[in-house]
Scaffold this motif. Structure first.
Motif, short mmCIF file in Angstrom:
data_model
loop_
_atom_site.label_atom_id
_atom_site.label_comp_id
_atom_site.label_asym_id
_atom_site.label_seq_id
_atom_site.Cartn_x
_atom_site.Cartn_y
_atom_site.Cartn_z
N ALA A 1 8.17 2.96 7.40
CA ALA A 1 7.31 3.47 6.33
C ALA A 1 8.03 4.58 5.56
O ALA A 1 8.00 4.63 4.33
CB ALA A 1 6.00 3.99 6.92
N LEU A 2 8.72 5.44 6.30
CA LEU A 2 9.45 6.54 5.65
C LEU A 2 10.55 5.98 4.74
O LEU A 2 10.80 6.51 3.66
CB LEU A 2 10.05 7.46 6.71
N ALA B 1 0.84 -1.21 0.00
CA ALA B 1 0.00 0.00 0.00
C ALA B 1 0.87 1.25 0.00
O ALA B 1 0.56 2.24 -0.68
CB ALA B 1 -0.93 0.00 1.21
N LEU B 2 1.96 1.22 0.75
CA LEU B 2 2.87 2.37 0.78
C LEU B 2 3.46 2.62 -0.61
O LEU B 2 3.56 3.75 -1.07
CB LEU B 2 3.99 2.14 1.80
N GLU C 1 4.09 13.90 13.32
CA GLU C 1 5.51 13.57 13.23
C GLU C 1 5.85 12.14 13.62
O GLU C 1 6.97 11.69 13.40
CB GLU C 1 6.35 14.55 14.06
N ASN C 2 4.88 11.41 14.16
CA ASN C 2 5.21 10.08 14.67
C ASN C 2 5.00 8.98 13.63
O ASN C 2 4.38 7.95 13.89
CB ASN C 2 4.42 9.80 15.95
N ILE C 3 5.51 9.21 12.45
CA ILE C 3 5.37 8.24 11.37
C ILE C 3 6.45 7.17 11.54
O ILE C 3 7.62 7.50 11.74
CB ILE C 3 5.56 8.94 10.01
N ILE D 1 9.95 13.53 0.31
CA ILE D 1 9.13 13.77 1.50
C ILE D 1 9.55 15.11 2.08
O ILE D 1 10.72 15.33 2.37
CB ILE D 1 9.34 12.67 2.56
N HIS D 2 8.59 16.02 2.24
CA HIS D 2 8.84 17.32 2.86
C HIS D 2 7.88 17.51 4.02
O HIS D 2 6.70 17.27 3.86
CB HIS D 2 8.65 18.47 1.87
N PRO D 3 8.34 18.01 5.16
CA PRO D 3 9.72 18.24 5.56
C PRO D 3 10.51 16.93 5.63
O PRO D 3 9.91 15.86 5.71
CB PRO D 3 9.58 18.87 6.96
#
Lengths: 353, 353
Positions: A84-85, A62-63, A78-80, A94-96
């Protein structure tokens, strides 16, 4: 400005809460589409987004599909999860960026980063064991507050120490989670600066707002804040310093304590911020549009304010105020959440003052 | 206000263009969901709506499903087929109501309604045959303009007569469509009033805006308009008179010619109106929110303006101005239309003046 994304470009937004919702609306105003990625069903942002992916941050397929369907990725919280990142940033910008996320995901890293810039923060001590907890309580003293290093927000994952002897129980409540003990600061009030930066280094700040918290949750923000001209200038300059140090792209919320000894940085958030909601009715280019502008490579608005505003959050049962508020000319912003829960942010209202 | 729709209610919107898009965004701000009904694929409003039905106005099953899925129905354009309205209004309330639609769908009915209220309109004559065309040209004289009674907008379905002898060709161009010949008026400028009314009779008007047209399409609206205090009062009162006479619910655009002999009604539109786009940056409660408020039974904003604004449309190749406009602090509103065509409304920009 180099290579702004074209009309009709797709903005991927991680998180489907009210911030994602208002980002999606701002994107639409610029002729852009929003694609929300959110594990929970029926997210508020989904009601105004072009597309919604309902999937977990562990769902690699999915990502992948999400990243490939968009032109750029941003987020509302911010708690990703790092995993996943790792997947997403292989596919789209990806920003920021990761540095800002890594720092703001960890209170200790954040404090070390800020002190490294020469900025003032509250006295703090790292706590990873019962022995360190005890030593920290002795060195920082009381009153003080023990906070988990990661995943805390809106007063969650925090415990206050009135006496040094409170530490034992507070540390047990953390269940071994690495934590930070923060000393209390003698501050007169809290302000925040909503600052933005583009990839080529343009920085714009809104005038600082004055925040009042209630039970750990933002209650109101008033603009202009009670600040001297020198303090206002300091606030804006230090926000710019933080953004430049991170080569930051997007909007950041910088919370500051105002003390007799100057401004002390409380917290930074690498995203649009509740204390910036006043910009929706105080400025032509609000924080949500400002963030989207930065993320897609448009020039920023200059942050100019046409009106003084007091923003009040509508939390849980505050929704009972809506019938009365809609009889006024105040600007209501409701988040389309179906269920009212205590402590849940349901909406906000901007009063012209 | 009696029985406002609850949080999370569904607003059905007929038409998926830019007006439907901005109505959907305004609905979201009040915690409501939008469901767009639109025959064309990928409508601009679909990008910000909770649901989209892509179906023809002849598709009775789709109309049934659409109506049953929403709590109330409104629209972004007045030329909705009567047969579709017959089906929809059996299932859910439609605001504004049928009388306003019937009148505004037909230029002759509109003029008869307005003159029946004692309001001034341009001299006109009904034209349904070559003989009537000839007689109308003689009685109204030239310059004048022949317009189809139905389905005209943005200068389409119109032909100008410089001399009486032009009528023959103009009438042939109408291909037998019932038409109205309108005499020219010696007016100094055009203004419009964006007025709103609730089901229990609350009326609120925004300050009139001054319109400039270019090739039959609105080019700009400036607020405040050039009007004396008496003219401003007249404009607002006559708008209220029109809304009350129709027991109207929603926002209406009322276009007026300013002449030495007073205000002459040019046209009414039973919907949000291009000449009201300035309210997005001049007011806290814009025309789109005002319309949604009326339709769902909320009290209206009072129409108060915090800023003076000049709205300029971005039509077709005007999109080339976007790179320059985004360097300014002007408020851009782009409609997410993928294809630029001459005469197509692509966006607008609100300048603080």
């Amino acid at each position: 400005m180099s290579n702004p994304l074209p009309q009709g470009a797709n903005i991927g937004i991680l998180g489907g809460g009210q911030l994602g919702r208002m980002l999606a609306v701002a994107a639409s105003r610029l002729g852009l589409k929003a694609h929300i990625f959110e594990p929970g069903a029926n997210p508020p942002a989904g009601q105004v987004a072009d597309q919604v992916t309902t999937a977990s941050y562990e769902d690699e397929a999915a990502l992948h599909r999400f990243a490939q369907s968009v032109d750029v990725i941003t987020y509302e919280f911010e708690n990703i999860p790092t995993s996943a990142l790792d997947i997403l940033e292989q596919i789209r910008p990806i920003h920021p960026g990761r540095q800002a996320l890594a720092i703001s995901q960890d209170r200790l890293s954040e404090k070390e980063f800020l002190t490294g810039l020469g900025l003032k923060v509250a006295p703090y001590a790292n706590v990873t064991s019962a022995a360190e907890a005890e030593a920290a309580a002795q060195s920082i003293g009381t009153p003080s507050i023990l906070k988990t290093r990661r995943m805390g927000y809106d007063g969650k994952g925090q415990d206050r120490l009135k006496n040094v002897s409170d530490m034992k129980k507070a540390w047990q409540a953390m269940q071994g989670a690495p934590s930070v003990l923060e000393g209390f600061i003698n501050f007169s009030h809290e302000v925040s600066v909503i600052a933005a930066r583009t990839s080529d280094g343009q920085v714009a700040c809104y005038d600082p707002g004055e925040n009042v918290h209630c039970e750990g949750i933002l209650h109101s923000t008033t603009v202009p804040a009670t600040l001297s001209a020198a303090q206002r200038m300091d606030a804006v300059l230090l926000a710019g310093q933080i953004l430049n140090a991170l080569d930051y792209v997007g909007v950041m919320g910088v919370e500051l304590f105002v003390t007799a000894d100057g401004l002390i940085v409380n917290e930074i958030a690498p995203r649009v911020h509740n204390s910036g909601h006043w910009t929706q009715n105080g400025c032509d280019i609000c924080q949500f549009e400002q963030h989207i502008r930065a993320v897609v490579g448009w020039p920023l608005g200059d942050g100019s304010r046409h009106s003084d505003i007091r923003m009040e959050n509508l939390i849980g049962a505050d929704m009972e105020r809506v019938p009365e508020l809609r009889e006024t000319n105040a600007a209501l912003h409701l988040y389309g959440k179906s269920e009212i829960k205590p402590g849940r942010k349901m909406g906000h209202v901007n009063f012209r003052i």
